[in-house]
Design a protein around this motif. Structure first.
Motif, PDB file in Angstrom:
ATOM      1  N   ASN A   1       1.928 -51.039 127.380  1.00  0.00           N
ATOM      2  CA  ASN A   1       1.133 -51.150 128.599  1.00  0.00           C
ATOM      3  C   ASN A   1       1.625 -52.227 129.557  1.00  0.00           C
ATOM      4  O   ASN A   1       0.866 -52.750 130.364  1.00  0.00           O
ATOM      5  CB  ASN A   1      -0.339 -51.442 128.274  1.00  0.00           C
ATOM      6  CG  ASN A   1      -0.977 -50.298 127.545  1.00  0.00           C
ATOM      7  OD1 ASN A   1      -0.640 -49.138 127.777  1.00  0.00           O
ATOM      8  ND2 ASN A   1      -1.897 -50.610 126.647  1.00  0.00           N
ATOM      9  N   ILE A   2       2.915 -52.593 129.458  1.00  0.00           N
ATOM     10  CA  ILE A   2       3.413 -53.652 130.349  1.00  0.00           C
ATOM     11  C   ILE A   2       3.522 -53.132 131.770  1.00  0.00           C
ATOM     12  O   ILE A   2       3.793 -51.966 131.997  1.00  0.00           O
ATOM     13  CB  ILE A   2       4.781 -54.177 129.866  1.00  0.00           C
ATOM     14  CG1 ILE A   2       5.128 -55.472 130.596  1.00  0.00           C
ATOM     15  CG2 ILE A   2       5.884 -53.166 130.063  1.00  0.00           C
ATOM     16  CD1 ILE A   2       6.277 -56.221 129.982  1.00  0.00           C
ATOM     17  N   LEU A   3       3.280 -53.983 132.724  1.00  0.00           N
ATOM     18  CA  LEU A   3       3.431 -53.656 134.128  1.00  0.00           C
ATOM     19  C   LEU A   3       4.701 -54.306 134.634  1.00  0.00           C
ATOM     20  O   LEU A   3       5.203 -55.255 134.059  1.00  0.00           O
ATOM     21  CB  LEU A   3       2.221 -54.165 134.921  1.00  0.00           C
ATOM     22  CG  LEU A   3       0.863 -53.639 134.460  1.00  0.00           C
ATOM     23  CD1 LEU A   3      -0.239 -54.259 135.299  1.00  0.00           C
ATOM     24  CD2 LEU A   3       0.808 -52.116 134.556  1.00  0.00           C
TER      25      LEU A   3
ATOM     26  N   PRO B   1       5.636 -56.126 137.828  1.00  0.00           N
ATOM     27  CA  PRO B   1       5.288 -56.641 139.150  1.00  0.00           C
ATOM     28  C   PRO B   1       6.486 -56.835 140.050  1.00  0.00           C
ATOM     29  O   PRO B   1       6.358 -56.949 141.253  1.00  0.00           O
ATOM     30  CB  PRO B   1       4.614 -57.987 138.826  1.00  0.00           C
ATOM     31  CG  PRO B   1       5.157 -58.377 137.509  1.00  0.00           C
ATOM     32  CD  PRO B   1       5.373 -57.081 136.751  1.00  0.00           C
TER      33      PRO B   1
ATOM     34  N   VAL C   1       4.465 -63.280 129.801  1.00  0.00           N
ATOM     35  CA  VAL C   1       3.523 -62.160 129.857  1.00  0.00           C
ATOM     36  C   VAL C   1       2.092 -62.678 129.792  1.00  0.00           C
ATOM     37  O   VAL C   1       1.801 -63.644 129.068  1.00  0.00           O
ATOM     38  CB  VAL C   1       3.773 -61.190 128.676  1.00  0.00           C
ATOM     39  CG1 VAL C   1       2.812 -60.012 128.724  1.00  0.00           C
ATOM     40  CG2 VAL C   1       5.212 -60.708 128.671  1.00  0.00           C
TER      41      VAL C   1
ATOM     42  N   GLN D   1      -3.796 -55.294 126.993  1.00  0.00           N
ATOM     43  CA  GLN D   1      -3.081 -55.006 128.229  1.00  0.00           C
ATOM     44  C   GLN D   1      -2.142 -56.171 128.480  1.00  0.00           C
ATOM     45  O   GLN D   1      -2.562 -57.323 128.495  1.00  0.00           O
ATOM     46  CB  GLN D   1      -4.016 -54.830 129.418  1.00  0.00           C
ATOM     47  CG  GLN D   1      -3.263 -54.459 130.694  1.00  0.00           C
ATOM     48  CD  GLN D   1      -4.188 -54.284 131.875  1.00  0.00           C
ATOM     49  OE1 GLN D   1      -5.216 -54.935 131.952  1.00  0.00           O
ATOM     50  NE2 GLN D   1      -3.817 -53.418 132.789  1.00  0.00           N
ATOM     51  N   GLU D   2      -0.862 -55.881 128.650  1.00  0.00           N
ATOM     52  CA  GLU D   2       0.140 -56.919 128.833  1.00  0.00           C
ATOM     53  C   GLU D   2       0.790 -56.740 130.199  1.00  0.00           C
ATOM     54  O   GLU D   2       1.280 -55.662 130.535  1.00  0.00           O
ATOM     55  CB  GLU D   2       1.189 -56.860 127.726  1.00  0.00           C
ATOM     56  CG  GLU D   2       0.596 -57.102 126.342  1.00  0.00           C
ATOM     57  CD  GLU D   2       1.658 -57.179 125.264  1.00  0.00           C
ATOM     58  OE1 GLU D   2       2.749 -56.605 125.471  1.00  0.00           O
ATOM     59  OE2 GLU D   2       1.425 -57.818 124.237  1.00  0.00           O
ATOM     60  N   THR D   3       0.782 -57.812 130.978  1.00  0.00           N
ATOM     61  CA  THR D   3       1.319 -57.775 132.329  1.00  0.00           C
ATOM     62  C   THR D   3       2.423 -58.807 132.456  1.00  0.00           C
ATOM     63  O   THR D   3       2.190 -60.004 132.247  1.00  0.00           O
ATOM     64  CB  THR D   3       0.214 -58.076 133.372  1.00  0.00           C
ATOM     65  OG1 THR D   3      -0.867 -57.177 133.179  1.00  0.00           O
ATOM     66  CG2 THR D   3       0.768 -57.924 134.782  1.00  0.00           C
TER      67      THR D   3
ATOM     68  N   GLU E   1      -7.941 -63.986 128.144  1.00  0.00           N
ATOM     69  CA  GLU E   1      -6.521 -63.872 128.476  1.00  0.00           C
ATOM     70  C   GLU E   1      -5.721 -64.984 127.813  1.00  0.00           C
ATOM     71  O   GLU E   1      -6.199 -66.110 127.655  1.00  0.00           O
ATOM     72  CB  GLU E   1      -6.304 -63.920 129.991  1.00  0.00           C
ATOM     73  CG  GLU E   1      -6.657 -62.635 130.703  1.00  0.00           C
ATOM     74  CD  GLU E   1      -6.158 -62.647 132.138  1.00  0.00           C
ATOM     75  OE1 GLU E   1      -5.590 -61.640 132.565  1.00  0.00           O
ATOM     76  OE2 GLU E   1      -6.340 -63.677 132.821  1.00  0.00           O
TER      77      GLU E   1
END
Length: 266
Positions: free
Chosen positions: A5-7, A9, A194, A207-209, A244
């Motif tokens: 689920n990485i985004l 950016p 992350v 959820q990993e961003t 988080e």
């Protein structure tokens, strides 16, 4: 993808800012009966396809040079690949019953840009040397000080430390230390920053961003045996919410060693 689920950016930067002019993307054809083998000039760090009709597999543990593309009938999509040297490759991908070619060797000239703009890829972008000098001067000052580590994780002789975090204006400065206590040199494939949102016990809720790194100072490519290296990552300012955590994930180039450090920042 290596992170669930990485985004991305920095995707907009890679696809527009790093390109001096929009160029047409090559089209790759795939089906479910044959592998299209793609050989990259640098090991693959991250890869993602635009929809589930296509799969792109690669060695996530050893950061290999080979990726395999397959697809099923459906609409065309795209493939984004980022290698360990920061090079960005992008393709249109489409289904075909038959493949004219089942392999392709990529070259550096096939990339569309770099996730960390360099002198060759920043033409047309607004980037001043004064900003980089400000980062560099502050980073040098930070590295002159000693800190008590905020968080430490060690695995297979590699110790990863988050020494200190400094909020300054619109940036966050992270002082990081890697210590190699093993008898084998450690080549750095990646060190990802992350944000993790979710319960440690309920993996499905993760959820990993990814956090884009604006500037690095003294980041090593290699940590020699029984040596240590200290360096600074500069990232955009962020504030952690409830539940988080910050995660640093360090991977080895041409090896399987990996260290994952998580820290709740207040």
């Amino acid at each position: 993808m290596r992170l669930k689920n990485i985004l991305f950016p920095f995707l907009g930067l890679a696809l527009s800012g790093c390109m001096s002019g929009q160029q047409p993307l090559d089209t790759l054809y795939a089906n479910k009966d044959n592998n299209l083998a793609l050989f990259f000039p640098s090991p693959i760090r991250q890869a993602v396809t635009g929809n589930d009709n296509f799969t792109f597999t690669y060695n996530r543990e050893l950061a290999g040079y080979l990726g395999l593309l397959q697809g099923i009938p459906g609409p065309a999509s795209d493939l984004l690949v980022i290698t360990t040297d920061g090079s960005v490759y992008a393709f249109v991908i489409a289904f075909s019953d038959t493949l004219v070619h089942t392999y392709r060797f990529l070259r550096k000239v096939d990339r569309i840009g770099n996730e960390r703009p360099d002198e060759e890829s920043v033409s047309g972008m607004e980037r001043t040397e004064g900003v980089d000098l400000r980062y560099a001067d502050y980073c040098r000052a930070l590295l002159q000080k000693e800190y008590r580590a905020m968080a430490t994780k060690q695995k297979r002789g590699i110790r990863l430390q988050l020494e200190h975090v400094v909020y300054d204006g619109g940036e966050v400065y992270m002082i990081i230390k890697i210590q190699n206590r093993s008898d084998i040199d450690f080549g750095m494939a990646y060190l990802d920053v992350v944000r993790v949102n979710g319960s440690q016990k309920r993996r499905a809720s993760f959820q990993e961003t990814g956090i884009h790194v604006r500037y690095t100072h003294d980041r090593p490519d290699m940590v020699r045996s029984h040596r240590s290296e200290r360096f600074v990552y500069v990232v955009p300012k962020f504030v952690m919410g409830d539940g988080e955590r910050l995660k640093l994930e360090l991977g080895e180039l041409h090896g399987s060693r990996k260290v994952v450090l998580t820290k709740k920042l207040r």
